[in-house]
Structures are given as C-alpha cells and as structure tokens.
Design a protein around this motif. Structure first.
Motif, mmCIF file in Angstrom:
data_model
loop_
_atom_site.group_PDB
_atom_site.id
_atom_site.type_symbol
_atom_site.label_atom_id
_atom_site.label_comp_id
_atom_site.label_asym_id
_atom_site.label_seq_id
_atom_site.Cartn_x
_atom_site.Cartn_y
_atom_site.Cartn_z
ATOM 1 N N VAL A 10 0.808 -1.210 0.000
ATOM 2 C CA VAL A 10 0.000 0.000 0.000
ATOM 3 C C VAL A 10 0.848 1.270 0.000
ATOM 4 C CG1 VAL A 10 -2.109 0.993 0.988
ATOM 5 C CG2 VAL A 10 -1.544 -1.362 1.466
ATOM 6 N N LYS A 11 2.137 1.140 -0.225
ATOM 7 C CA LYS A 11 3.013 2.301 -0.291
ATOM 8 C C LYS A 11 3.761 2.287 -1.614
ATOM 9 C CE LYS A 11 2.643 4.413 3.774
ATOM 10 N NZ LYS A 11 2.330 5.844 3.932
ATOM 11 N N LEU A 12 4.034 3.478 -2.134
ATOM 12 C CA LEU A 12 4.802 3.609 -3.363
ATOM 13 C C LEU A 12 6.249 3.950 -3.032
ATOM 14 C CD1 LEU A 12 2.266 5.694 -5.486
ATOM 15 C CD2 LEU A 12 2.828 3.287 -5.779
ATOM 16 N N LEU A 13 7.175 3.236 -3.661
ATOM 17 C CA LEU A 13 8.593 3.494 -3.456
ATOM 18 C C LEU A 13 9.140 4.222 -4.685
ATOM 19 C CD1 LEU A 13 11.298 3.215 -2.043
ATOM 20 C CD2 LEU A 13 11.494 0.905 -3.012
ATOM 21 N N PRO A 14 9.444 5.514 -4.568
ATOM 22 C CA PRO A 14 9.945 6.271 -5.726
ATOM 23 C C PRO A 14 11.386 5.884 -6.076
ATOM 24 C CG PRO A 14 9.147 7.724 -3.960
ATOM 25 C CD PRO A 14 9.288 6.363 -3.382
ATOM 26 N N VAL A 15 11.628 5.723 -7.378
ATOM 27 C CA VAL A 15 12.975 5.412 -7.869
ATOM 28 C C VAL A 15 13.262 6.302 -9.069
ATOM 29 C CG1 VAL A 15 14.517 3.669 -8.802
ATOM 30 C CG2 VAL A 15 12.808 3.016 -7.108
ATOM 31 N N ASP A 16 14.278 7.139 -8.973
ATOM 32 C CA ASP A 16 14.690 7.985 -10.091
ATOM 33 C C ASP A 16 15.828 7.284 -10.825
ATOM 34 O OD1 ASP A 16 14.758 11.290 -10.884
ATOM 35 O OD2 ASP A 16 16.466 10.051 -11.466
ATOM 36 N N SER A 17 15.637 7.048 -12.107
ATOM 37 C CA SER A 17 16.658 6.322 -12.874
ATOM 38 C C SER A 17 17.211 7.145 -14.040
ATOM 39 C CB SER A 17 16.059 5.015 -13.421
ATOM 40 O OG SER A 17 14.960 5.296 -14.267
ATOM 41 N N LYS A 18 16.961 8.451 -14.017
ATOM 42 C CA LYS A 18 17.425 9.302 -15.103
ATOM 43 C C LYS A 18 18.690 10.053 -14.681
ATOM 44 C CE LYS A 18 15.939 12.877 -18.352
ATOM 45 N NZ LYS A 18 14.872 13.831 -18.713
ATOM 46 N N PHE A 19 19.834 9.435 -14.893
ATOM 47 C CA PHE A 19 21.094 10.100 -14.572
ATOM 48 C C PHE A 19 22.013 10.015 -15.786
ATOM 49 C CE2 PHE A 19 25.434 10.414 -13.063
ATOM 50 C CZ PHE A 19 25.362 11.519 -12.218
ATOM 51 N N SER A 20 22.468 11.147 -16.252
ATOM 52 C CA SER A 20 23.335 11.208 -17.418
ATOM 53 C C SER A 20 24.791 10.983 -17.027
ATOM 54 C CB SER A 20 23.197 12.575 -18.100
ATOM 55 O OG SER A 20 24.136 12.684 -19.154
ATOM 56 N N LEU A 21 25.464 10.109 -17.776
ATOM 57 C CA LEU A 21 26.876 9.819 -17.534
ATOM 58 C C LEU A 21 27.790 10.603 -18.465
ATOM 59 C CD1 LEU A 21 26.679 5.932 -17.114
ATOM 60 C CD2 LEU A 21 26.900 7.635 -15.305
ATOM 61 N N GLU A 22 27.224 11.517 -19.209
ATOM 62 C CA GLU A 22 28.004 12.236 -20.220
ATOM 63 C C GLU A 22 29.189 12.975 -19.602
ATOM 64 O OE1 GLU A 22 27.332 15.584 -23.758
ATOM 65 O OE2 GLU A 22 25.634 14.818 -22.587
ATOM 66 N N TYR A 24 30.490 12.548 -16.637
ATOM 67 C CA TYR A 24 31.380 11.607 -15.944
ATOM 68 C C TYR A 24 32.333 10.938 -16.925
ATOM 69 C CZ TYR A 24 32.985 7.618 -13.209
ATOM 70 O OH TYR A 24 33.765 6.679 -12.568
ATOM 71 N N ASN A 25 31.823 10.542 -18.095
ATOM 72 C CA ASN A 25 32.684 9.923 -19.112
ATOM 73 C C ASN A 25 33.731 10.919 -19.617
ATOM 74 O OD1 ASN A 25 31.353 7.454 -18.990
ATOM 75 N ND2 ASN A 25 29.842 8.055 -20.541
ATOM 76 N N ARG A 26 33.350 12.168 -19.740
ATOM 77 C CA ARG A 26 34.307 13.193 -20.161
ATOM 78 C C ARG A 26 35.388 13.375 -19.100
ATOM 79 N NH1 ARG A 26 29.947 17.678 -22.437
ATOM 80 N NH2 ARG A 26 29.571 16.661 -24.474
ATOM 81 N N MET A 27 34.998 13.298 -17.833
ATOM 82 C CA MET A 27 35.980 13.410 -16.756
ATOM 83 C C MET A 27 36.969 12.252 -16.808
ATOM 84 S SD MET A 27 35.374 13.296 -12.630
ATOM 85 C CE MET A 27 35.296 11.498 -12.648
ATOM 86 N N ILE A 28 36.456 11.050 -17.048
ATOM 87 C CA ILE A 28 37.322 9.874 -17.118
ATOM 88 C C ILE A 28 38.311 9.987 -18.268
ATOM 89 C CG2 ILE A 28 37.351 7.378 -17.524
ATOM 90 C CD1 ILE A 28 36.350 8.156 -14.768
ATOM 91 N N ASN A 29 37.875 10.557 -19.371
ATOM 92 C CA ASN A 29 38.725 10.654 -20.565
ATOM 93 C C ASN A 29 39.550 11.934 -20.629
ATOM 94 O OD1 ASN A 29 37.737 8.162 -21.578
ATOM 95 N ND2 ASN A 29 35.919 9.188 -22.406
ATOM 96 N N ALA A 30 39.452 12.758 -19.590
ATOM 97 C CA ALA A 30 40.204 14.019 -19.587
ATOM 98 C C ALA A 30 41.706 13.745 -19.632
ATOM 99 C CB ALA A 30 39.846 14.838 -18.354
ATOM 100 N N GLU A 31 42.427 14.555 -20.375
ATOM 101 C CA GLU A 31 43.866 14.341 -20.556
ATOM 102 C C GLU A 31 44.713 15.161 -19.595
ATOM 103 O OE1 GLU A 31 44.723 15.097 -24.619
ATOM 104 O OE2 GLU A 31 43.587 13.370 -25.375
ATOM 105 N N THR A 32 44.162 16.233 -19.066
ATOM 106 C CA THR A 32 44.922 17.068 -18.138
ATOM 107 C C THR A 32 44.207 17.149 -16.795
ATOM 108 O OG1 THR A 32 43.821 19.106 -18.812
ATOM 109 C CG2 THR A 32 45.774 18.432 -20.074
ATOM 110 N N LYS A 33 44.981 17.511 -15.781
ATOM 111 C CA LYS A 33 44.411 17.621 -14.440
ATOM 112 C C LYS A 33 43.372 18.722 -14.362
ATOM 113 C CE LYS A 33 45.693 18.219 -9.603
ATOM 114 N NZ LYS A 33 46.811 18.436 -8.644
#
Length: 204
Positions: A10-22, A24-33
């Motif tokens: 009888v209760k609703l459990l909210p789940v947000d699944s809309k998170f962009s990794l764009e 984060y991926n750019r941070m991982i591929n960054a070439e300089t500090k």
C-alpha cells in the motif's frame, strides 16, 4: 525513464533512474588535471541536481514512502562516490550524507539496487509482524503455559524414574549378597554380577 514507482504494501517506493553519464565519461577521458577538475565539478553538480530532483518524488501525502532511491547506471561512478573520488565539498561522503540526511534519497547502483529492495521488503515484513504483535504475544503466552506444564510433568517423571532406579539397584545389591553366601557355602565362584545403573539427574 525519469522515475519508477514500486508498489509495496500500500506504499509507493519512488525510484529515479534518469542520470546522465556524459560529464562523468568526459571526466574519465580528460587528458589534463585541470580538464579533469572542470568535469569533476560538473559531475558533482549533476549528482546534486539529481538528488534534489529525486527528493521531489517523496510525497507521503500521495502514499509514497518517506524516502526514495536514486539509481546510478554506473558501478565505476558509484565506486568513486564510495571511495571519496567524487563529492560535494571535501568528499563524496558529504554528498552521500547530503542525499540521505537532508533529502531522504538513497543512492544505488546496478549491483546494490536489488539488495536495497530486498532490505525494504524485509523491513515491510517486520512491520507486518509488529502489526500482529498482540496476537503473537497471546500465542507466546499460551506456549509458555504449555512449556511450564510439560516441565512439571517431566519433573514428576524424573522423580518416578529415580525411585524406580533406586529399587532396581537395591534389588541387585541384595542379589549380590545372596551370591556371596552361596559362594561361602559351595566354595565356587561368584555367579551374580550386579549391574547398577545411574539415577537420572535434573539439570537447572
């Protein structure tokens, strides 16, 4: 998908699944500090913004639970959060605590999501048990009465067995005395070998 709702007792459990990794991926591929620091700040902003957005789905008046899950579709980002590589201010721990303490949002990953759902389910089962607590207390009380009666009967039986064993051992002792008399008269060997048994003991 922006949000999901899981129906649970009888209760609703909210789940947000809309998170962009764009970012984060750019941070991982960054070439300089410096470039990495720039994208890191954007990732922090993404996380905080997503936490704030997820908290809006917590609507107890509309029959939701008083917390929500924020799903991150990346184990590496989730791991970075846990080891303080990504965060708000000093560390990611600040961001995780902000999500839970201030916004009642729990951040989950692909591998931890199911574990959290199972935890919620177990908690709901516990609540159901609490709702039936009075009935359980009555049944436990009845069980206690039966156990007490059983203990009384066992005590009586133990005393009866102890008396019977005493009679048995005394009878065997008398048989031994008779055998000794026979040996003295006949000069032969003892024929009776008394086999005494121990009385039952009652432990506390």
């Amino acid at each position: 998908m922006t949000r999901l709702f899981f129906w649970a007792r009888v209760k609703l459990l909210p789940v947000d699944s809309k998170f962009s990794l764009e970012n984060y991926n750019r941070m991982i591929n960054a070439e300089t500090k410096s470039e990495r620091e720039m994208w890191l700040n954007k990732v922090k902003a993404d996380l905080k913004g997503r936490i704030d957005e997820t908290s809006k789905y917590i609507r107890p008046r509309e029959n939701t639970m008083d917390f929500a899950f924020m799903f991150i579709p990346s184990e590496s980002l989730y791991y970075d959060l846990l080891i303080n590589n990504v965060g708000q201010g000093g560390s990611s721990r600040d961001l995780i605590e902000y999500a839970f303490r201030d916004k009642r949002v729990i951040i989950v990953s692909p591998t931890s999501f199911l574990a959290y759902l199972q935890t919620v389910l177990q908690g709901l089962r516990s609540l159901q048990i609490e709702e039936q607590a009075k009935d359980i207390q009555v049944r436990v009380g009845q069980l206690g009465v039966h156990i007490k009666k059983f203990d009384e009967l066992m005590t009586k039986m133990g005393k009866s067995l102890s008396t019977t064993v005493g009679h048995y051992n005394n009878t065997y002792k008398e048989l031994g005395k008779i055998d000794k008399d026979v040996v003295r008269i006949s000069g032969g060997d003892n024929q009776a070998q008394p086999e005494l048994i121990d009385r039952p003991t009652q432990e506390d």
